[in-house]
Design an enzyme around this catalytic site. Structure first.
Site, PDB file in Angstrom:
ATOM      1  N   ALA A  66      28.595 -13.115 -43.474  1.00 49.64           N
ATOM      2  CA  ALA A  66      29.855 -13.678 -42.994  1.00 49.64           C
ATOM      3  C   ALA A  66      29.920 -13.390 -41.501  1.00 49.64           C
ATOM      4  O   ALA A  66      29.284 -12.451 -41.010  1.00 49.64           O
ATOM      5  CB  ALA A  66      31.013 -13.007 -43.708  1.00 49.64           C
ATOM      6  N   GLY A 112      27.212 -12.117 -46.958  1.00 44.07           N
ATOM      7  CA  GLY A 112      27.616 -13.428 -47.476  1.00 44.07           C
ATOM      8  C   GLY A 112      26.437 -14.370 -47.682  1.00 44.07           C
ATOM      9  O   GLY A 112      26.518 -15.299 -48.491  1.00 44.07           O
ATOM     10  N   GLU A 115      25.091 -13.378 -50.930  1.00 45.36           N
ATOM     11  CA  GLU A 115      26.111 -13.780 -51.915  1.00 45.36           C
ATOM     12  C   GLU A 115      26.053 -15.290 -52.166  1.00 45.36           C
ATOM     13  O   GLU A 115      26.221 -15.743 -53.296  1.00 45.36           O
ATOM     14  CB  GLU A 115      27.505 -13.338 -51.436  1.00 45.36           C
ATOM     15  CG  GLU A 115      27.671 -11.820 -51.519  1.00 45.36           C
ATOM     16  CD  GLU A 115      28.953 -11.314 -50.890  1.00 45.36           C
ATOM     17  OE1 GLU A 115      29.159 -11.580 -49.677  1.00 45.36           O
ATOM     18  OE2 GLU A 115      29.745 -10.662 -51.579  1.00 45.36           O
ATOM     19  N   GLU A 135      27.339  -4.544 -46.207  1.00 45.09           N
ATOM     20  CA  GLU A 135      28.766  -4.437 -45.853  1.00 45.09           C
ATOM     21  C   GLU A 135      29.252  -2.997 -45.683  1.00 45.09           C
ATOM     22  O   GLU A 135      30.093  -2.732 -44.834  1.00 45.09           O
ATOM     23  CB  GLU A 135      29.632  -5.149 -46.920  1.00 45.09           C
ATOM     24  CG  GLU A 135      29.599  -6.670 -46.830  1.00 45.09           C
ATOM     25  CD  GLU A 135      28.452  -7.298 -47.608  1.00 45.09           C
ATOM     26  OE1 GLU A 135      27.526  -6.567 -48.015  1.00 45.09           O
ATOM     27  OE2 GLU A 135      28.491  -8.526 -47.802  1.00 45.09           O
TER      28      GLU A 135
HETATM   29  N1  COA Z   1      28.094 -12.418 -37.856  1.00 47.86           N
HETATM   30  C1  COA Z   1      28.212 -12.851 -36.585  1.00 47.86           C
HETATM   31  N2  COA Z   1      27.171 -12.982 -35.749  1.00 47.86           N
HETATM   32  C2  COA Z   1      25.964 -12.647 -36.227  1.00 47.86           C
HETATM   33  C3  COA Z   1      25.765 -12.184 -37.545  1.00 47.86           C
HETATM   34  C4  COA Z   1      26.910 -12.064 -38.370  1.00 47.86           C
HETATM   35  N3  COA Z   1      26.822 -11.666 -39.632  1.00 47.86           N
HETATM   36  N4  COA Z   1      24.454 -11.904 -37.720  1.00 47.86           N
HETATM   37  C5  COA Z   1      23.848 -12.215 -36.560  1.00 47.86           C
HETATM   38  N5  COA Z   1      24.752 -12.664 -35.664  1.00 47.86           N
HETATM   39  C6  COA Z   1      24.513 -13.104 -34.278  1.00 47.86           C
HETATM   40  C7  COA Z   1      24.342 -11.919 -33.338  1.00 47.86           C
HETATM   41  O1  COA Z   1      25.601 -11.400 -32.943  1.00 47.86           O
HETATM   42  C8  COA Z   1      23.579 -12.559 -32.219  1.00 47.86           C
HETATM   43  O2  COA Z   1      24.492 -13.327 -31.442  1.00 47.86           O
HETATM   44  P1  COA Z   1      24.474 -13.192 -29.808  1.00 47.86           P
HETATM   45  O3  COA Z   1      23.116 -13.692 -29.415  1.00 47.86           O
HETATM   46  O4  COA Z   1      25.607 -14.098 -29.382  1.00 47.86           O
HETATM   47  O5  COA Z   1      24.681 -11.757 -29.510  1.00 47.86           O
HETATM   48  C9  COA Z   1      22.682 -13.564 -32.932  1.00 47.86           C
HETATM   49  O6  COA Z   1      23.288 -13.804 -34.203  1.00 47.86           O
HETATM   50  C10 COA Z   1      21.266 -13.066 -33.170  1.00 47.86           C
HETATM   51  O7  COA Z   1      21.344 -11.839 -33.867  1.00 47.86           O
HETATM   52  P2  COA Z   1      20.624 -10.478 -33.368  1.00 47.86           P
HETATM   53  O8  COA Z   1      21.347  -9.334 -33.969  1.00 47.86           O
HETATM   54  O9  COA Z   1      20.451 -10.493 -31.890  1.00 47.86           O
HETATM   55  O10 COA Z   1      19.170 -10.659 -34.056  1.00 47.86           O
HETATM   56  P3  COA Z   1      18.171  -9.503 -34.468  1.00 47.86           P
HETATM   57  O11 COA Z   1      16.888 -10.175 -34.794  1.00 47.86           O
HETATM   58  O12 COA Z   1      18.160  -8.420 -33.447  1.00 47.86           O
HETATM   59  O13 COA Z   1      18.783  -8.859 -35.808  1.00 47.86           O
HETATM   60  C11 COA Z   1      19.824  -8.941 -37.989  1.00 47.86           C
HETATM   61  C12 COA Z   1      18.870  -9.631 -36.994  1.00 47.86           C
HETATM   62  C13 COA Z   1      20.036  -9.902 -39.171  1.00 47.86           C
HETATM   63  C14 COA Z   1      19.186  -7.638 -38.499  1.00 47.86           C
HETATM   64  C15 COA Z   1      21.178  -8.631 -37.294  1.00 47.86           C
HETATM   65  O14 COA Z   1      21.636  -9.819 -36.668  1.00 47.86           O
HETATM   66  C16 COA Z   1      22.283  -8.141 -38.202  1.00 47.86           C
HETATM   67  O15 COA Z   1      22.239  -6.988 -38.628  1.00 47.86           O
HETATM   68  N6  COA Z   1      23.277  -9.007 -38.510  1.00 47.86           N
HETATM   69  C17 COA Z   1      24.416  -8.642 -39.274  1.00 47.86           C
HETATM   70  C18 COA Z   1      24.077  -8.526 -40.738  1.00 47.86           C
HETATM   71  C19 COA Z   1      25.286  -8.113 -41.558  1.00 47.86           C
HETATM   72  O16 COA Z   1      25.762  -7.003 -41.448  1.00 47.86           O
HETATM   73  N7  COA Z   1      25.776  -9.036 -42.401  1.00 47.86           N
HETATM   74  C20 COA Z   1      26.871  -8.774 -43.276  1.00 47.86           C
HETATM   75  C21 COA Z   1      28.131  -9.246 -42.689  1.00 47.86           C
HETATM   76  S1  COA Z   1      29.483  -8.907 -43.766  1.00 47.86           S
END
Ligand code: COA
Length: 260
Positions: A66, A112, A115, A135
């Site tokens: 999400a 999400g 999910e 989460e």
């Molecule tokens: N919500 C909002 N933005 C998200 C996102 C999320 N769940 N997951 C990734 N993004 C965005 C990042 O903020 C980044 O945006 P920016 O370039 O404007 O800063 C872009 O997507 C790329 O992500 P980034 O984190 O730079 O890539 P990465 O390869 O370093 O890491 C992940 C990849 C998936 C490990 C990392 O993005 C992450 O941990 N995301 C969140 C996962 C999460 O907790 N999901 C559950 C949400 S309830």
């Protein structure tokens, strides 16, 4: 219908819905959830669509969760409303569609994203896919059905560990867990989904819709799945597909189901 955050394409009985926010790793904001609802609804209402495939655009992510930015400042009521609306519009909606939905998990499927994949009728992953419910690392719990569907698919102990550690598992571990049905290289992911879809399409779409209802009933509180199965089984006898399927067998020819 045209969309801002997703793509929906129909070809040869398959509607492929692609979540298309690659710069945000296809994170699900409210607008994307609404568009997904509309696209799934449209595909399910189209008699020509026999199978729906959902995937993420780019090579990195199915859906990275999400959209954290969108809910970071929510209060108790807004949080509960976000989960309730999302479940109704997308996650429960997809699970209960009569058209089979395959998740083509092409990379990160987190929060999400996992999910959504778990709401689909089954999942196929590319070898680079990584899955988890992170989460609790954000101070929240899965709110789009993850606490219910993950234990259904992998068992309570593994689900507890995944949720408590907020960790990710790779595609092969997901295969061992039973979370995905197959793992293939990324370039083979959509071809395999399409190959399985073409096998599904040979069968009665009416019977498949009733089978989805009966299987899902096993996981619904207060429903007796056996009773649902009996009712749905009986209903099949009043369909053109049943008449065609049984006649074709007796005439030793392939069935040509009208889908009615
Ligand atoms: N919500 C909002 N933005 C998200 C996102 C999320 N769940 N997951 C990734 N993004 C965005 C990042 O903020 C980044 O945006 P920016 O370039 O404007 O800063 C872009 O997507 C790329 O992500 P980034 O984190 O730079 O890539 P990465 O390869 O370093 O890491 C992940 C990849 C998936 C490990 C990392 O993005 C992450 O941990 N995301 C969140 C996962 C999460 O907790 N999901 C559950 C949400 S309830």
């Amino acid at each position: 219908m045209s969309y801002e955050n997703i793509l929906s394409q129909y070809q040869n009985g398959i509607t492929t819905i692609t979540i298309n926010r690659p710069s945000k790793l296809n994170a699900l904001n409210k607008a994307t959830i609404k568009e997904l609802h509309d696209a799934f609804d449209e595909a399910n209402s189209n008699a020509d669509t026999k199978v729906i495939i959902v995937t993420g655009s780019g090579e990195k992510a199915f859906v990275a969760g999400a959209d954290i930015r969108e809910f970071a400042n929510f209060d108790v009521n807004e949080g509960a409303e976000l989960a309730a609306q999302g479940q109704e519009l997308l996650f429960d909606f997809v699970e209960n569609l009569s058209t089979p939905v395959i998740a083509a998990v092409n990379g990160f499927a987190l929060g999400g994203g996992l999910e959504l994949a778990m709401s689909c009728h089954f999942r196929i992953a590319s070898s680079n896919a990584r899955m988890g419910l992170p989460e609790t690392s954000l101070g929240v719990i899965p709110g789009y059905g993850g606490t219910q569907r993950l234990p259904q698919l992998v068992g309570k102990g593994k689900a507890m560990e995944m949720v408590m550690t907020a960790g990710m598992i790779d595609a092969n571990e997901a295969l061992k867990y039973g979370l995905v049905n197959h793992v293939v290289e990324q370039e083979e992911l959509l071809p395999l989904c399409e190959k399985i879809a073409s096998k599904i399409m040979k069968n009665s779409s009416v019977a498949i819709g009733k089978a989805i209802k009966a299987i899902n009933a096993n996981y619904k509180d207060g429903k007796d799945g056996y009773k649902v199965e009996i009712k749905q089984f009986g209903k099949c006898f009043d369909t053109e597909d049943f008449a065609e399927g049984t006649t074709a067998f007796l005439e030793k020819r392939k069935a040509n189901f009208p889908g009615k």
